[in-house]
Design a protein around this motif. Structure first.
Motif, PDB file in Angstrom:
ATOM      1  N   ASP A 111       0.824  -1.211   0.000  1.00  0.00           N
ATOM      2  CA  ASP A 111       0.000   0.000   0.000  1.00  0.00           C
ATOM      3  C   ASP A 111       0.859   1.262   0.000  1.00  0.00           C
ATOM      4  N   ARG A 112       1.857   1.312   0.871  1.00  0.00           N
ATOM      5  CA  ARG A 112       2.688   2.523   0.977  1.00  0.00           C
ATOM      6  C   ARG A 112       3.528   2.742  -0.274  1.00  0.00           C
ATOM      7  N   VAL A 113       4.106   1.687  -0.820  1.00  0.00           N
ATOM      8  CA  VAL A 113       4.933   1.823  -2.023  1.00  0.00           C
ATOM      9  C   VAL A 113       4.058   2.203  -3.215  1.00  0.00           C
ATOM     10  N   ALA A 114       2.849   1.655  -3.304  1.00  0.00           N
ATOM     11  CA  ALA A 114       1.932   2.039  -4.391  1.00  0.00           C
ATOM     12  C   ALA A 114       1.559   3.522  -4.282  1.00  0.00           C
ATOM     13  N   ASN A 115       1.329   4.002  -3.066  1.00  0.00           N
ATOM     14  CA  ASN A 115       1.025   5.424  -2.885  1.00  0.00           C
ATOM     15  C   ASN A 115       2.226   6.294  -3.241  1.00  0.00           C
ATOM     16  N   TYR A 116       3.416   5.865  -2.856  1.00  0.00           N
ATOM     17  CA  TYR A 116       4.648   6.574  -3.206  1.00  0.00           C
ATOM     18  C   TYR A 116       4.789   6.637  -4.734  1.00  0.00           C
ATOM     19  N   ALA A 117       4.529   5.521  -5.407  1.00  0.00           N
ATOM     20  CA  ALA A 117       4.588   5.501  -6.873  1.00  0.00           C
ATOM     21  C   ALA A 117       3.601   6.496  -7.469  1.00  0.00           C
ATOM     22  N   SER A 118       2.425   6.615  -6.877  1.00  0.00           N
ATOM     23  CA  SER A 118       1.432   7.584  -7.365  1.00  0.00           C
ATOM     24  C   SER A 118       1.921   9.016  -7.212  1.00  0.00           C
ATOM     25  N   VAL A 119       2.584   9.297  -6.102  1.00  0.00           N
ATOM     26  CA  VAL A 119       3.146  10.637  -5.877  1.00  0.00           C
ATOM     27  C   VAL A 119       4.203  10.941  -6.935  1.00  0.00           C
ATOM     28  N   VAL A 120       5.078   9.986  -7.189  1.00  0.00           N
ATOM     29  CA  VAL A 120       6.137  10.188  -8.181  1.00  0.00           C
ATOM     30  C   VAL A 120       5.538  10.329  -9.581  1.00  0.00           C
ATOM     31  N   ARG A 121       4.569   9.490  -9.928  1.00  0.00           N
ATOM     32  CA  ARG A 121       3.940   9.554 -11.251  1.00  0.00           C
ATOM     33  C   ARG A 121       3.250  10.914 -11.458  1.00  0.00           C
ATOM     34  N   ALA A 122       2.547  11.396 -10.450  1.00  0.00           N
ATOM     35  CA  ALA A 122       1.906  12.712 -10.558  1.00  0.00           C
ATOM     36  C   ALA A 122       2.968  13.805 -10.698  1.00  0.00           C
ATOM     37  N   GLY A 123       4.098  13.624 -10.043  1.00  0.00           N
ATOM     38  CA  GLY A 123       5.193  14.577 -10.160  1.00  0.00           C
ATOM     39  C   GLY A 123       5.747  14.647 -11.571  1.00  0.00           C
ATOM     40  N   ILE A 124       5.784  13.507 -12.254  1.00  0.00           N
ATOM     41  CA  ILE A 124       6.258  13.489 -13.641  1.00  0.00           C
ATOM     42  C   ILE A 124       5.386  14.399 -14.498  1.00  0.00           C
ATOM     43  N   GLN A 125       4.091  14.301 -14.322  1.00  0.00           N
ATOM     44  CA  GLN A 125       3.168  15.149 -15.089  1.00  0.00           C
ATOM     45  C   GLN A 125       3.418  16.627 -14.788  1.00  0.00           C
ATOM     46  N   ARG A 126       3.616  16.953 -13.523  1.00  0.00           N
ATOM     47  CA  ARG A 126       3.872  18.356 -13.158  1.00  0.00           C
ATOM     48  C   ARG A 126       5.188  18.848 -13.746  1.00  0.00           C
ATOM     49  N   CYS A 127       6.204  17.984 -13.785  1.00  0.00           N
ATOM     50  CA  CYS A 127       7.493  18.365 -14.392  1.00  0.00           C
ATOM     51  C   CYS A 127       7.343  18.585 -15.890  1.00  0.00           C
ATOM     52  N   ASP A 128       6.543  17.748 -16.534  1.00  0.00           N
ATOM     53  CA  ASP A 128       6.291  17.939 -17.969  1.00  0.00           C
ATOM     54  C   ASP A 128       5.615  19.279 -18.214  1.00  0.00           C
ATOM     55  N   GLU A 147       8.365   0.844  -9.120  1.00  0.00           N
ATOM     56  CA  GLU A 147       7.403  -0.137  -9.625  1.00  0.00           C
ATOM     57  C   GLU A 147       7.994  -1.546  -9.620  1.00  0.00           C
ATOM     58  N   GLN A 148       9.300  -1.672  -9.831  1.00  0.00           N
ATOM     59  CA  GLN A 148       9.915  -2.990  -9.727  1.00  0.00           C
ATOM     60  C   GLN A 148       9.895  -3.468  -8.272  1.00  0.00           C
ATOM     61  N   ASP A 149      10.208  -2.576  -7.335  1.00  0.00           N
ATOM     62  CA  ASP A 149      10.122  -2.944  -5.918  1.00  0.00           C
ATOM     63  C   ASP A 149       8.701  -3.342  -5.551  1.00  0.00           C
ATOM     64  N   LEU A 150       7.720  -2.627  -6.083  1.00  0.00           N
ATOM     65  CA  LEU A 150       6.320  -2.950  -5.825  1.00  0.00           C
ATOM     66  C   LEU A 150       5.995  -4.357  -6.325  1.00  0.00           C
ATOM     67  N   TRP A 151       6.481  -4.686  -7.492  1.00  0.00           N
ATOM     68  CA  TRP A 151       6.269  -6.024  -8.050  1.00  0.00           C
ATOM     69  C   TRP A 151       6.883  -7.087  -7.148  1.00  0.00           C
ATOM     70  N   PHE A 152       8.114  -6.850  -6.671  1.00  0.00           N
ATOM     71  CA  PHE A 152       8.761  -7.811  -5.778  1.00  0.00           C
ATOM     72  C   PHE A 152       7.938  -7.992  -4.505  1.00  0.00           C
ATOM     73  N   LEU A 153       7.439  -6.902  -3.947  1.00  0.00           N
ATOM     74  CA  LEU A 153       6.616  -6.993  -2.737  1.00  0.00           C
ATOM     75  C   LEU A 153       5.309  -7.728  -3.014  1.00  0.00           C
ATOM     76  N   GLU A 154       4.621  -7.342  -4.088  1.00  0.00           N
ATOM     77  CA  GLU A 154       3.341  -7.985  -4.424  1.00  0.00           C
ATOM     78  C   GLU A 154       3.509  -9.482  -4.674  1.00  0.00           C
ATOM     79  N   SER A 155       4.636  -9.854  -5.232  1.00  0.00           N
ATOM     80  CA  SER A 155       4.878 -11.263  -5.532  1.00  0.00           C
ATOM     81  C   SER A 155       4.940 -12.110  -4.268  1.00  0.00           C
ATOM     82  N   HIS A 156       5.257 -11.506  -3.151  1.00  0.00           N
ATOM     83  CA  HIS A 156       5.278 -12.233  -1.882  1.00  0.00           C
ATOM     84  C   HIS A 156       3.870 -12.545  -1.384  1.00  0.00           C
ATOM     85  N   LEU A 157       2.872 -11.907  -1.947  1.00  0.00           N
ATOM     86  CA  LEU A 157       1.498 -12.175  -1.539  1.00  0.00           C
ATOM     87  C   LEU A 157       0.767 -13.099  -2.511  1.00  0.00           C
TER      88      LEU A 157
END
Length: 183
Positions: A111-128, A147-157
């Motif tokens: 959950d936390r890493v997915a939210n962090y990814a959302s913050v970074v993704r929204a930041g990309i749009q603002r930088c553009d 997103e790779q770290d998120l995949w590794f974490l999700e794979s544990h579930l």
């Protein structure tokens, strides 16, 4: 702006980017310590693989924090990276201290890493929108690692009773978050 910068961007754009980077910095610092919370308290099945994975994720996020802070400085800004500022300005919820077993910790971190990814993704749009390809590139590189770290974490579930989903369930989509106040 705290410091001079001759980067060829309007002052207003640099100020907005520094604000964005400080939000990302706070969120990264908070996430780093939340991942370490799980690392220190993991118990149960798959202990060593999760313990080591959490340490790897924490190291990645610590490096992201350094990158955010340094880019803010490049733009003439002041990096706001104390623990107190991170707690105040993070886009993440507090760590769930009821997490005890391995699957609980993994679910919280997903959950936390997915939210962090959302913050970074929204930041990309603002930088553009600010026409800053350098900060866009930085955030894009970081997002790929997150997103790779998120995949590794999700794979544990996967296949765990803790997922409470089967393969026919729709994917969980996290709402895109805009870091900090928008201009």
């Amino acid at each position: 702006m705290k410091f001079p910068s001759h980067i060829n961007l309007p002052r207003e754009a640099r100020e907005e980017l520094v604000e964005l980077l400080n939000t990302c910095l706070a969120t990264a610092i908070d996430l780093h310590w939340q991942v370490k919370q799980a690392h220190w308290n993991i118990r149960g099945r798959d202990f060593i693989s999760r313990h080591e994975l959490f340490d790897t994720v924490a190291d990645h996020v610590r490096k992201h924090a350094d990158d955010f802070a340094e880019r803010a400085g490049n733009l003439g800004g002041y990096a706001q990276g104390t623990i107190r500022l991170a707690a105040k300005n993070s886009e993440l919820e507090e760590y769930d201290l009821s997490a005890v077993n391995g699957d609980d910790h993994v679910r919280v971190l997903v959950d936390r890493v997915a939210n962090y990814a959302s913050v970074v993704r929204a930041g990309i749009q603002r930088c553009d929108e600010a026409d800053d390809p350098v900060t866009t590139d930085l955030l894009t590189r970081i997002l790929g690692e997150v997103e790779q770290d998120l995949w590794f974490l999700e794979s544990h579930l996967y296949g765990s009773d803790a997922t409470a989903r089967d393969e026919s369930s729709p994917p969980i989509i996290h709402e895109e978050r805009t870091p900090g106040p928008s201009a």
